[in-house]
Design a protein around this motif. Structure first.
Motif, PDB file in Angstrom:
ATOM      1  N   ASP A 105       0.838  -1.210   0.000  1.00 19.05           N
ATOM      2  CA  ASP A 105       0.000   0.000   0.000  1.00 19.05           C
ATOM      3  C   ASP A 105       0.870   1.256   0.000  1.00 19.05           C
ATOM      4  O   ASP A 105       0.358   2.365  -0.191  1.00 19.05           O
ATOM      5  CB  ASP A 105      -0.902   0.034   1.237  1.00 19.05           C
ATOM      6  N   TYR A 106       2.175   1.088   0.239  1.00 19.57           N
ATOM      7  CA  TYR A 106       3.075   2.239   0.416  1.00 19.57           C
ATOM      8  C   TYR A 106       4.303   2.132  -0.494  1.00 19.57           C
ATOM      9  O   TYR A 106       5.433   2.333  -0.063  1.00 19.57           O
ATOM     10  CB  TYR A 106       3.495   2.339   1.888  1.00 19.57           C
ATOM     11  N   ILE A 107       4.079   1.837  -1.757  1.00 20.60           N
ATOM     12  CA  ILE A 107       5.172   1.770  -2.727  1.00 20.60           C
ATOM     13  C   ILE A 107       5.605   3.190  -3.081  1.00 20.60           C
ATOM     14  O   ILE A 107       4.762   4.050  -3.377  1.00 20.60           O
ATOM     15  CB  ILE A 107       4.745   1.020  -3.998  1.00 20.60           C
ATOM     16  N   SER A 108       6.901   3.443  -3.039  1.00 15.29           N
ATOM     17  CA  SER A 108       7.440   4.777  -3.321  1.00 15.29           C
ATOM     18  C   SER A 108       8.029   4.844  -4.724  1.00 15.29           C
ATOM     19  O   SER A 108       8.419   3.823  -5.294  1.00 15.29           O
ATOM     20  CB  SER A 108       8.538   5.124  -2.311  1.00 15.29           C
ATOM     21  N   VAL A 109       8.127   6.046  -5.242  1.00 13.14           N
ATOM     22  CA  VAL A 109       8.879   6.274  -6.471  1.00 13.14           C
ATOM     23  C   VAL A 109      10.363   6.265  -6.096  1.00 13.14           C
ATOM     24  O   VAL A 109      10.784   6.998  -5.205  1.00 13.14           O
ATOM     25  CB  VAL A 109       8.511   7.615  -7.130  1.00 13.14           C
ATOM     26  N   THR A 110      11.135   5.417  -6.751  1.00 11.21           N
ATOM     27  CA  THR A 110      12.567   5.339  -6.477  1.00 11.21           C
ATOM     28  C   THR A 110      13.331   5.401  -7.797  1.00 11.21           C
ATOM     29  O   THR A 110      12.766   5.194  -8.872  1.00 11.21           O
ATOM     30  CB  THR A 110      12.933   4.017  -5.766  1.00 11.21           C
ATOM     31  N   ALA A 111      14.622   5.645  -7.688  1.00 10.17           N
ATOM     32  CA  ALA A 111      15.467   5.643  -8.889  1.00 10.17           C
ATOM     33  C   ALA A 111      15.427   4.273  -9.557  1.00 10.17           C
ATOM     34  O   ALA A 111      15.413   4.158 -10.782  1.00 10.17           O
ATOM     35  CB  ALA A 111      16.894   6.024  -8.521  1.00 10.17           C
ATOM     36  N   ALA A 112      15.362   3.216  -8.722  1.00 15.62           N
ATOM     37  CA  ALA A 112      15.353   1.847  -9.259  1.00 15.62           C
ATOM     38  C   ALA A 112      14.113   1.591 -10.106  1.00 15.62           C
ATOM     39  O   ALA A 112      14.220   1.089 -11.235  1.00 15.62           O
ATOM     40  CB  ALA A 112      15.436   0.838  -8.122  1.00 15.62           C
ATOM     41  N   ASN A 113      12.925   1.953  -9.582  1.00 21.18           N
ATOM     42  CA  ASN A 113      11.743   1.640 -10.397  1.00 21.18           C
ATOM     43  C   ASN A 113      11.573   2.604 -11.572  1.00 21.18           C
ATOM     44  O   ASN A 113      10.977   2.238 -12.601  1.00 21.18           O
ATOM     45  CB  ASN A 113      10.458   1.478  -9.555  1.00 21.18           C
ATOM     46  N   GLN A 114      12.119   3.799 -11.460  1.00 22.03           N
ATOM     47  CA  GLN A 114      12.117   4.691 -12.626  1.00 22.03           C
ATOM     48  C   GLN A 114      12.986   4.126 -13.746  1.00 22.03           C
ATOM     49  O   GLN A 114      12.620   4.188 -14.930  1.00 22.03           O
ATOM     50  CB  GLN A 114      12.607   6.084 -12.215  1.00 22.03           C
ATOM     51  N   GLN A 115      14.132   3.550 -13.373  1.00 24.27           N
ATOM     52  CA  GLN A 115      15.016   2.928 -14.367  1.00 24.27           C
ATOM     53  C   GLN A 115      14.363   1.701 -14.987  1.00 24.27           C
ATOM     54  O   GLN A 115      14.496   1.444 -16.193  1.00 24.27           O
ATOM     55  CB  GLN A 115      16.350   2.549 -13.704  1.00 24.27           C
ATOM     56  N   ILE A 116      13.636   0.927 -14.172  1.00 22.66           N
ATOM     57  CA  ILE A 116      12.932  -0.249 -14.673  1.00 22.66           C
ATOM     58  C   ILE A 116      11.905   0.160 -15.730  1.00 22.66           C
ATOM     59  O   ILE A 116      11.824  -0.452 -16.805  1.00 22.66           O
ATOM     60  CB  ILE A 116      12.245  -1.010 -13.516  1.00 22.66           C
ATOM     61  N   ILE A 117      11.123   1.181 -15.441  1.00 19.92           N
ATOM     62  CA  ILE A 117      10.102   1.640 -16.392  1.00 19.92           C
ATOM     63  C   ILE A 117      10.750   2.147 -17.680  1.00 19.92           C
ATOM     64  O   ILE A 117      10.287   1.844 -18.780  1.00 19.92           O
ATOM     65  CB  ILE A 117       9.235   2.752 -15.766  1.00 19.92           C
ATOM     66  N   ALA A 118      11.821   2.903 -17.551  1.00 23.77           N
ATOM     67  CA  ALA A 118      12.500   3.455 -18.735  1.00 23.77           C
ATOM     68  C   ALA A 118      13.022   2.350 -19.648  1.00 23.77           C
ATOM     69  O   ALA A 118      13.061   2.514 -20.875  1.00 23.77           O
ATOM     70  CB  ALA A 118      13.641   4.367 -18.299  1.00 23.77           C
ATOM     71  N   ALA A 119      13.388   1.210 -19.068  1.00 23.62           N
ATOM     72  CA  ALA A 119      13.959   0.113 -19.856  1.00 23.62           C
ATOM     73  C   ALA A 119      12.923  -0.897 -20.328  1.00 23.62           C
ATOM     74  O   ALA A 119      13.251  -1.824 -21.070  1.00 23.62           O
ATOM     75  CB  ALA A 119      15.021  -0.604 -19.024  1.00 23.62           C
ATOM     76  N   SER A 120      11.661  -0.724 -19.910  1.00 27.84           N
ATOM     77  CA  SER A 120      10.631  -1.728 -20.196  1.00 27.84           C
ATOM     78  C   SER A 120       9.800  -1.384 -21.425  1.00 27.84           C
ATOM     79  O   SER A 120       9.567  -0.217 -21.730  1.00 27.84           O
ATOM     80  CB  SER A 120       9.695  -1.881 -18.987  1.00 27.84           C
ATOM     81  N   ASP A 121       9.332  -2.437 -22.101  1.00 26.63           N
ATOM     82  CA  ASP A 121       8.438  -2.265 -23.245  1.00 26.63           C
ATOM     83  C   ASP A 121       7.005  -2.004 -22.806  1.00 26.63           C
ATOM     84  O   ASP A 121       6.200  -1.486 -23.582  1.00 26.63           O
ATOM     85  CB  ASP A 121       8.452  -3.533 -24.113  1.00 26.63           C
ATOM     86  N   GLU A 133      -3.369   5.996  -1.114  1.00 28.30           N
ATOM     87  CA  GLU A 133      -2.911   7.215  -1.777  1.00 28.30           C
ATOM     88  C   GLU A 133      -1.460   7.141  -2.231  1.00 28.30           C
ATOM     89  O   GLU A 133      -1.126   7.566  -3.343  1.00 28.30           O
ATOM     90  CB  GLU A 133      -3.095   8.413  -0.832  1.00 28.30           C
ATOM     91  N   GLN A 134      -0.576   6.587  -1.393  1.00 26.55           N
ATOM     92  CA  GLN A 134       0.845   6.604  -1.752  1.00 26.55           C
ATOM     93  C   GLN A 134       1.131   5.716  -2.959  1.00 26.55           C
ATOM     94  O   GLN A 134       1.761   6.148  -3.927  1.00 26.55           O
ATOM     95  CB  GLN A 134       1.725   6.154  -0.571  1.00 26.55           C
ATOM     96  N   SER A 135       0.673   4.464  -2.930  1.00 24.93           N
ATOM     97  CA  SER A 135       0.911   3.583  -4.079  1.00 24.93           C
ATOM     98  C   SER A 135       0.188   4.093  -5.318  1.00 24.93           C
ATOM     99  O   SER A 135       0.702   3.972  -6.440  1.00 24.93           O
ATOM    100  CB  SER A 135       0.457   2.158  -3.751  1.00 24.93           C
ATOM    101  N   LYS A 136      -0.986   4.670  -5.129  1.00 19.54           N
ATOM    102  CA  LYS A 136      -1.736   5.235  -6.263  1.00 19.54           C
ATOM    103  C   LYS A 136      -0.928   6.347  -6.926  1.00 19.54           C
ATOM    104  O   LYS A 136      -0.796   6.375  -8.166  1.00 19.54           O
ATOM    105  CB  LYS A 136      -3.088   5.781  -5.799  1.00 19.54           C
ATOM    106  N   ASN A 137      -0.386   7.259  -6.143  1.00 20.16           N
ATOM    107  CA  ASN A 137       0.398   8.357  -6.705  1.00 20.16           C
ATOM    108  C   ASN A 137       1.654   7.845  -7.404  1.00 20.16           C
ATOM    109  O   ASN A 137       2.046   8.360  -8.468  1.00 20.16           O
ATOM    110  CB  ASN A 137       0.779   9.356  -5.604  1.00 20.16           C
TER     111      ASN A 137
END
Length: 307
Positions: A105-121, A133-137
């Motif tokens: 319920d409390y997943i944060s935006v991190t450099a790691a997941n931003q890099q994952i998204i940038a590299a994903s199809d 609210e936090q995971s939704k945002n």
């Protein structure tokens, strides 16, 4: 030249499903999709959060034992690993008691997941992880950075907000509904159900989606790409349980959807065959050899039906 490997990110819940008798299995719809994508040879990353507790440590160890990436799984020191009490009815359909205020319920935006998204199809997500609210945002921020978005509606009453679902659909390239969810979505929009064709066309026009999947249980599945409608039958099997069958269907679909030159028939054949194979197994993420699935797939040929 070696073909580029498909990369997919899955966002949301990863948890322990606790079944009658105390049996526990890893679950969570987006993780189930990730597991089967991995089995199909897709490079997949799960973006989620677990607690810094024994269930979380066991969960992480299990995921690593499958040689799946864990870079996108955060560890929370303030919220516990999610556990869900699951029960099966007389039709072997699963029902869930989903505890709130857990790590995912409390997943944060991190450099790691931003890099994952940038590299994903593609990015796969559902409704449940947007209940807080936090995971939704975080989800909305990652969607903005994704090149292709897949919304597996997966409604779990009472853990959804119709306004959030509408906002997510406006940012969706491919949406997957089951038959009941399609009817519920039309009710939310004040639209009268006339036919599947009319309903899908309405959703495409309303939300600007090119692709829609309607899973229909024993009656097969409908895939719509722009104005092309493809209806496919199921493969008859002896049902062990239906836990995760829709997730494996989606994983089968996506494992072909991004293959260069794959036809709608090849895509849907992979989807219905993997869904049937898992329905004939016990649990959402059973241990299986890909070779066994391929033998099953190649012995069950299906083709499109007329609407």
């Amino acid at each position: 030249m070696e073909e580029k490997k498909i990369k997919v990110a899955c966002f949301g819940e990863v948890l322990w499903d606790i079944f009658p008798g105390g049996r526990q299995r890893i679950g969570g719809a987006p993780f189930n999709v990730a597991y089967h994508l991995h089995k199909m040879g897709v490079e997949v990353n799960m973006i989620s959060s677990i607690g810094d507790d024994e269930p979380g440590h066991q969960l992480l160890q299990k995921i690593k034992s499958w040689d799946m990436a864990t870079d996108g799984i955060q560890v929370s020191r303030t919220h516990p690993t999610s556990t869900v009490i699951a029960s099966l009815d007389e039709n072997n359909d699963a029902h869930y008691d989903i505890v709130q205020n857990v790590a995912w319920d409390y997943i944060s935006v991190t450099a790691a997941n931003q890099q994952i998204i940038a590299a994903s199809d593609a990015l796969v997500f559902g409704t449940l992880a947007a209940r807080n609210e936090q995971s939704k945002n975080t989800l909305f921020e990652l969607i903005e950075a994704s090149s292709y978005t897949i919304f597996d509606i997966n409604l779990r009453p009472p853990y959804y907000d119709v306004r959030v679902i509408k906002d997510l659909l406006h940012k969706t390239a491919l949406a997957k509904f089951n038959k009941a969810e399609l009817r519920m979505m039309l009710d939310f929009l004040g639209k009268t159900y006339r036919s599947e064709t009319d309903s899908v066309n309405y959703l495409q026009d309303t939300f600007g989606m090119n692709e829609v999947i309607i899973s229909k249980g024993s009656k097969g599945a409908l895939y719509v790409h722009n104005n092309n409608f493809y209806l496919y039958p199921t493969i008859p099997v002896e049902v062990k349980d239906t836990v995760g069958s829709g997730d494996s269907f989606l994983a089968g679909f996506l494992s072909k959807r991004f293959e260069k030159g794959a036809s709608a028939n090849q895509i849907m054949f992979q989807a219905v065959s993997l869904g049937a194979f898992i329905t004939a197994s016990e649990g959402a993420c059973p241990e299986y050899a890909v070779e066994d699935y391929l033998l099953f797939r190649d012995s069950h040929q299906v083709s499109a039906m007329t609407l």
